[in-house]
Design an enzyme around this catalytic site. Structure first.
Site, PDB file in Angstrom:
ATOM      1  N   GLU A 309      -8.193  56.410  47.470  1.00  0.00           N
ATOM      2  CA  GLU A 309      -7.354  56.315  48.625  1.00  0.00           C
ATOM      3  C   GLU A 309      -8.243  55.981  49.943  1.00  0.00           C
ATOM      4  OE1 GLU A 309      -4.267  56.026  48.149  1.00  0.00           O
ATOM      5  OE2 GLU A 309      -4.204  56.688  46.450  1.00  0.00           O
ATOM      6  N   ASP A 393     -10.455  51.189  43.206  1.00  0.00           N
ATOM      7  CA  ASP A 393     -11.244  51.846  42.211  1.00  0.00           C
ATOM      8  C   ASP A 393     -12.811  51.320  42.159  1.00  0.00           C
ATOM      9  OD1 ASP A 393      -9.146  52.841  40.871  1.00  0.00           O
ATOM     10  OD2 ASP A 393      -8.780  51.484  39.562  1.00  0.00           O
TER      11      ASP A 393
END
Length: 456
Positions: A309, A393
């Site tokens: 996040e 990611d």
């Protein structure tokens, strides 16, 4: 005189043919994509190697059966919708229903706003009846074929349908009246004011979301200090300079879905973690339901998700997504205004010259005329969202949380089992996130690049 009155007049029959072709191409393409996914599902008999040991074969088999059921039902829905929609366009369904609504009120009033309310009521009933072939096919054939016995008797579905018709009027009738009133009051460029209203509303939503929407899910609190989870999350937040006072936990009431997300900007930015993401919801095993015991992530795995996040924050994905959505909606409203004021479009679906009901204009423009643009825009925005996920990611990988993130993804997937194998084209067309197998493969790819570069 409207600006397009100087354009060459297009035969309404040609417009009708174009609308039918749009419907035909759109539904057939969706059927092709769904068939591709069905064939992938049929051939994916064994649990994927990456998930063996995580998914029990019997659970995988049930998920596969459900996916087969879902894809076959989708194929049937697209086929029925294609046939009925073409019939609606060719046979003049919308002028017929509008005339029926006007006839109902001919002794009372001829004002458009009241006719619109009756039209919407009739349309709601028709939509429920329109769905019956799909419901019958699902309950009488597919559930028997795939061993999914129905839970409710037929008369209960009838009661649910009747209740949905009545309850939907509480939303649809005021909304339809507001649309008609707004268009008449604002005038020719109402669509620009709609865009401005939506732009301001979505910006205000960022301010009021924690106070209006989130309380419907649960109680939101700042991540408590002094806990082991706090220390793990603080370790990764300190590295990138994200304030811990902007990390929140939602104490959910009934939700079982595990999630965490980032949104906002400046002093409004925050990372929100659902308590369902925590191991045993952050409680002792005797404080939760037996089926919840063992669900959730360890603290270090939660930190890996938080790191993902933080990648969204560092890359400015919230700003970029907001700007893209504003531009998309502006283009949509511009095209909407262009088609909405075109009399040939109304004549193409069967209305007489000069008859242009506002609510019908909204339906035929959004449902038919804008389909090519909305489809293309949707595909591009989904591609961009998946690109954001890969970038987040990659950020977590660079931060050293690749293993933790992979373990978290697999555990979340194991807690909320779904069929993991998707046709690539189908996934590109429908998914906001890469599939679990794609994300694991991407992390593996990043590992290989790091090893080749000598950074491991």
């Amino acid at each position: 005189m409207a600006f397009y009155d100087t354009w060459p007049k297009v035969d309404p029959l040609i417009v009708l043919v174009v609308l039918c072709l749009i419907v035909l191409v759109d539904r057939i393409w969706e059927m092709i994509l769904t068939k591709r996914q069905q064939l992938v599902c049929l051939n994916a008999i064994m649990v994927p190697e990456e998930l063996r040991g995580i998914i029990p074969p019997e659970i995988y088999h049930r998920a596969r059966i459900y996916e087969l059921h879902k894809t076959e039902l989708q194929l049937w829905k697209y086929l029925i919708d294609l046939i009925i929609t073409l019939c609606e366009l060719i046979l003049g369904f919308y002028p017929f229903l509008w005339g029926l609504a006007a006839m109902t009120l001919q002794k009372v009033t001829s004002q458009e706003i009241w006719i619109t309310l009756i039209f919407v009521f009739y349309l709601t009933i028709y939509i429920c009846v329109r769905f019956l072939p799909v419901l019958i096919y699902d309950k009488c054939l597919l559930e028997l074929r795939y061993g999914m016995s129905g839970k409710f008797p037929w008369y209960l579905y009838c009661c649910i349908g009747a209740m949905s018709i009545l309850l939907s009027q509480l939303v649809l009738l005021p909304l339809a009246a507001a649309i008609v009133f707004s268009v008449k009051f604002i005038g020719y460029y109402f669509f620009l004011w709609f865009w401005l209203f939506w732009a301001v509303f979505t910006l205000l939503l960022v301010f009021f979301l924690p106070y209006c929407c989130i309380p419907c899910i649960g109680r939101q609190v700042v991540l408590p200090e002094g806990t082991a989870l706090y220390m793990e999350v603080k370790r990764v937040c300190d590295v990138v300079g994200f304030p811990m006072k902007r990390v929140f936990i939602i104490k959910t009431r009934t939700m079982q879905y595990s999630n965490a997300y980032f949104y906002g900007s400046c002093c409004l930015k925050r990372i929100v973690i659902f308590d369902t993401l925590l191991l045993n919801k952050g409680k002792e095993p005797n404080e939760i339901h037996p089926y919840e015991v063992g669900r959730g992530l360890t603290n270090i795995q939660v930190a890996g998700v938080v790191c993902h996040e933080l990648g969204h924050w560092k890359h400015g994905h919230f700003y970029k997504a907001t700007i893209i959505m504003k531009i998309h909606f502006f283009i949509t409203m511009g095209l909407f205004g262009l088609f909405f004021h075109s009399p040939q479009l109304y004549m193409a679906v069967g209305f007489e010259a000069g008859v242009m009901p506002i609510i019908v204009g909204f339906i035929i423009v959004l449902k038919f005329a804008l389909t090519p643009y909305l489809t293309l825009a949707n595909v591009l925005m989904l591609w961009n969202l998946r690109r954001f996920e890969y970038a987040a990611d990659k950020f977590a990988h660079r931060m050293g949380y690749s293993i933790q993130l992979r373990m978290a993804l697999v555990k979340i997937y194991a807690d909320h089992m779904s069929f993991p194998v998707y046709d690539q084209c189908y996934a590109r067309w429908h998914h906001t996130h890469p599939t679990i197998l794609q994300r694991l493969a991407y992390q593996q790819k990043l590992d290989m690049k790091a090893m080749n570069a000598g950074t491991y």
